[in-house]
Design an enzyme around this catalytic site. Structure first.
Site, short mmCIF file in Angstrom:
data_model
loop_
_atom_site.label_atom_id
_atom_site.label_comp_id
_atom_site.label_asym_id
_atom_site.label_seq_id
_atom_site.Cartn_x
_atom_site.Cartn_y
_atom_site.Cartn_z
N TYR A 42 0.07 -1.91 26.27
CA TYR A 42 0.02 -0.99 25.13
C TYR A 42 1.41 -0.43 24.83
CZ TYR A 42 -1.39 3.11 22.35
OH TYR A 42 -1.53 4.05 21.36
N SER A 88 3.39 5.38 19.59
CA SER A 88 2.91 6.18 20.70
C SER A 88 4.10 6.67 21.49
CB SER A 88 2.00 5.35 21.61
OG SER A 88 1.74 6.02 22.84
#
Length: 275
Positions: free
Chosen positions: A172, A159
């Site tokens: 995350y 990401s």
């Protein structure tokens, strides 16, 4: 320059004869990666924890034939990436039924949001178990065989949060940054044995995970325009990525067109991280 030399458009069937294993294949980016690999002729082991959704996804792609149109076979395998015994058994089964894995694509991921100081031990452990430890489990099970054969490609879908701070996304972001670091270190260790390891770092992408962050069905203005109060940049290209956009980057890195690329993280985020 011959037709297989990097620099030319991707030829049809460029991955024919290769076996790919994709995690998180039931929806979103994972499903798009399965489609893109199969469209280039690879035999694809599509894996996911949700067996029902996985079978639906594979059936939508292949119909009843088990083969995508004018492409390689796609076979579903239920897999829990957090369970090392399950990973080892599934990799062995894929090798037996489809052949040794030439391409590994780590897509499986989970998201928990909220302030760092309010993150529970359980949330931290569950996110890292899938996003980071799952990458380790699959890589350990697959890469030794690649190195022994003298070729292979690992692509970890991380990401852009791995490279830029995001409010309320600490666990995350940390898990994805760890997955990228692991992938690069692995790439250094196995480069001399012909195995390449790279990461793709998407930004906001139109997937069920992304839509779960919205209050409605439309893209929030803050995603495209940015949010000064949250110290968030917008997207210079003024659009969300489609899963297919990410899949094309994955296929490029997995293919011989990227034969001299390893230990890289490719940001596919419309310029959102300004890098």
């Amino acid at each position: 320059m011959d037709d297989n030399e990097p620099g030319r458009p991707a030829p049809d069937g460029e991955l024919a004869g290769r076996v790919a294993l994709v995690t998180g294949a039931a929806q979103g980016i994972g499903a798009a990666v399965v489609h893109a690999l199969a469209a280039r002729g690879a035999a694809v082991a599509a894996t996911d924890l949700s067996e029902r959704e996985l079978i639906r996804s594979v059936t939508r792609l292949t119909g009843r034939t088990g083969t995508a149109p004018a492409a390689g076979p796609v076979v579903p395998y239920r897999l829990d990436v957090t369970a090392p015994d399950d990973v080892a058994a599934t990799v062995e089964r894929v090798s037996r039924e489809l052949g040794p894995v030439d391409i590994l694509v780590n897509v499986a991921g989970v998201l928990r949001t909220g302030p760092a100081v309010e993150t529970t031990d359980r949330d931290w452990a569950e996110v890292f178990a899938v996003n980071t430890t799952g990458v380790f489990h699959l890589s350990r099970a697959v890469v030794a065989g690649m190195a022994a054969r003298g070729s292979g490609s690992v692509v970890t879908v991380a990401s852009n949060a791995a490279g830029i701070p995001r409010a309320d996304m600490s666990v995350y972001a940390a898990s994805k940054a760890a997955a990228v670091a692991f992938t690069k270190c692995l790439g250094l260790e196995v480069a001399a044995r012909g195995v390449r390891c790279n990461a793709v770092c998407p930004g906001s992408t139109d997937t069920p995970m992304q839509r779960a962050l919205w209050d409605g069905d439309s893209v929030p203005d803050s995603v495209l325009d940015g949010d000064l109060a949250a110290h968030r940049t917008g997207i210079p290209l003024r659009r969300l990525a489609r899963p297919e956009d990410i899949a094309e980057a994955v296929v490029f890195l997995a293919s011989d067109r990227a034969r001299h690329i390893t230990m890289q993280d490719l940001y596919v985020d419309g310029g959102a991280t300004l890098r």
